[in-house]
Design an enzyme around this catalytic site. Structure first.
Site, short mmCIF file in Angstrom:
data_model
loop_
_atom_site.label_atom_id
_atom_site.label_comp_id
_atom_site.label_asym_id
_atom_site.label_seq_id
_atom_site.Cartn_x
_atom_site.Cartn_y
_atom_site.Cartn_z
N HIS A 100 39.68 -6.66 3.49
CA HIS A 100 38.94 -6.82 2.22
C HIS A 100 37.56 -7.42 2.47
O HIS A 100 37.25 -8.49 1.95
CB HIS A 100 39.66 -7.69 1.19
CG HIS A 100 41.14 -7.51 1.06
ND1 HIS A 100 41.71 -6.31 0.73
CD2 HIS A 100 42.17 -8.39 1.19
CE1 HIS A 100 43.04 -6.47 0.66
NE2 HIS A 100 43.34 -7.72 0.93
N ASP A 124 48.98 -3.24 1.77
CA ASP A 124 48.86 -4.61 1.29
C ASP A 124 50.00 -5.06 0.37
O ASP A 124 51.07 -5.41 0.84
CB ASP A 124 47.47 -4.75 0.61
CG ASP A 124 47.08 -6.18 0.32
OD1 ASP A 124 47.92 -7.08 0.46
OD2 ASP A 124 45.92 -6.42 -0.05
C1 NGQ Z 1 47.82 -12.73 0.01
N1 NGQ Z 1 46.66 -10.91 -1.05
O1 NGQ Z 1 47.74 -13.62 0.84
O2 NGQ Z 1 48.88 -12.15 -0.23
C2 NGQ Z 1 46.57 -12.32 -0.71
C3 NGQ Z 1 46.37 -13.12 -1.95
C4 NGQ Z 1 45.03 -15.18 -1.35
C5 NGQ Z 1 45.54 -10.19 -1.08
N2 NGQ Z 1 44.48 -10.76 -0.60
C6 NGQ Z 1 46.32 -14.60 -1.78
N3 NGQ Z 1 45.50 -8.99 -1.57
O3 NGQ Z 1 44.13 -14.45 -0.90
O4 NGQ Z 1 44.91 -16.40 -1.46
ZN ZN Z 2 46.53 -9.44 2.28
#
Ligand code: NGQ
Ligand code: ZN
Length: 450
Positions: free
Chosen positions: A268, A319
């Protein structure tokens, strides 16, 4: 020694006909286009393509995919979704994580993914204490890969803080946390495995979650051939917080303070400016894009057109697993560019004007690099391949050069029929051998959880 004979096969430089090949020790050998089929050859009459690489997965999130689509608040965002996700995190046992990972890995194989980079950060018991064996959770996701037969790059995640400048972690994050020494011990404990389908990498959750000292110490202590993954700039808030803390944007900070290289996978890298794009392409770091999840979470659109114009690298991941379809990821990656630029056919190059062909091959090879494997159908590479059912009229009428565009842009069904990883057939006619048991365990698990 068994030979395969493929009527049509997608080599790294394009479609070839009448290709004979062998699989020796799980790898492609003796690839010979324009051959004659011999008596005992295994005939692959359906077109053969390289398996796709899924460069970003949080397997456990499959359990909640599609359950966060109800408005709770006019300001619903990535961050309110994260609160719901932490609610799931609070409940999961190692057995449940194993069941969910088995389920989603079978879905990946059915979709045509033969390799997954598992960004694994759910390490500890519900109270935040390590398990008696601190690798318990990591072994749940690794054993699911071994059980289902998918290739896996296990990325145990270092996570220590809740925000830039080493802010203390919050209550929802207790199951994720390590001090540096414990993280290095976990990496060591996991590193003894010997399996062609399994390898390992370094992973920082985000610049929010680790310190500069931790990053440099891990890069120093852990093997130099391991890939390095991080969530980098998914949300505007993350960029603003990073600027407030360091006067630099996340990718710029990483490049200037640590140094980007071709080992890095920037998951990302959504919000980057021109100089950050330049740093990414110069270093040949790989941009990890997860188009359906990024759309689902309202992240924004990465300037992929510019990255490609500069010769940069990128791949796709599923993801949060709101979608397990290679075609949909590729289509949305391209469509985001079209919608933003109000033009057509954005992601291609002068050697490959077909968007479907270009993106498919690019996501295989750059995705493979993000897992530190050589992917694609070539001698010496692991024998990961899929066979497409092209009997459907729109595919049956197409030339080989059109199959990927027909599939990626205009298929309403999944044409992936057979899937092989390291030469082992794991999907036959769309089905996995253990599918019934894996589905039953997932149903049981969801009944407990929801
Ligand atoms: C995660 N998910 O760690 O699962 C992350 C969200 C974050 C994505 N970045 C949580 N899609 O970035 O703190
Ligand atoms: Zn992630």
């Amino acid at each position: 020694m068994t030979y395969y004979f493929a009527d049509h096969l997608l080599l790294t430089n394009g479609w070839a006909k009448q290709v004979r090949f062998q699989v020796i020790n799980g790898r492609f050998a003796n690839l010979q286009p324009d051959s004659q089929m011999q008596q005992h050859d295994i005939h692959l009459s359906k077109p053969v393509l390289p398996g796709m690489v899924n460069l970003h997965s949080h397997a456990f999130q499959r359990a909640m995919a599609g359950l966060a689509e109800v408005s709770l608040n006019p300001a619903d965002s990535f961050w309110s979704w994260r609160d719901l996700m932490y609610g799931l995190v609070a409940k999961l046992t190692p057995e449940q994580v194993y069941s969910i990972a088995n389920f989603v890995y079978v879905e990946m194989l059915q979709a045509g993914y033969t390799q997954v980079a598992e960004f694994h950060y759910l390490h500890h018991q519900a109270n935040g204490q390590a398990f008696d064996n601190p690798a318990t959770m990591a072994l749940s996701v690794r054993q699911a890969a071994q059980n289902t037969g998918i290739g896996q790059t296990l990325l145990p995640v270092l996570y220590s803080y809740s925000g830039f400048g080493s802010q203390p972690a919050n209550a929802g994050q207790q199951r994720f946390l390590h001090i540096l020494d414990d993280y290095l011990r976990l990496q060591e404990d996991l590193s003894s495995v010997q399996d062609l389908r399994l390898n390992q990498g370094i992973c920082f959750h985000s610049l929010r979650a680790v310190s500069k000292h931790q990053i440099t110490s891990c890069l120093e202590a852990l093997p130099k051939h391991w890939p390095v993954h991080i969530h980098i700039a998914e949300q505007q808030k993350e960029v603003h917080d990073c600027l407030a803390w360091s006067q630099q944007r996340p990718v710029a900070w990483l490049d200037q303070e640590i140094g980007l290289s071709d080992r890095w996978c920037l998951v990302h890298a959504t919000h980057v400016d021109a100089s950050e794009l330049e740093a990414i392409s110069r270093s040949q770091a790989i941009v990890g894009l997860c188009p359906t999840t990024e759309a689902n979470l309202g992240d924004g659109i990465f300037p992929a057109t510019e990255l490609i114009a500069r010769g940069g690298r990128l791949g796709i991941g599923s993801d949060s697993h709101v979608c397990l379809s290679v075609a949909e990821e590729i289509r949305l990656l391209e469509y985001g560019q079209r919608l933003e630029q109000q033009q057509r056919n954005r992601l291609y190059n002068q050697h490959e004007p077909s968007v479907g062909n270009y993106l498919y091959q690019k996501c295989v090879s750059d995705g493979g690099a993000s897992c530190a494997i050589n992917s694609g159908i070539a001698e010496g590479n692991r024998a990961d391949f899929i066979c497409l059912d092209v009997s459907y009229p729109t595919l049956a009428s197409a030339q080989p050069e059109q199959w990927l565009d027909r599939w990626c842009f205009a298929s309403n069904h999944n044409p992936v029929n057979d899937v092989y990883v390291a030469g082992n057939q794991v999907i036959k006619d769309g089905q996995h051998k253990q599918q019934d048991a894996i589905h039953a365990a997932m149903s049981q698990c969801l009944k407990q959880l929801l």
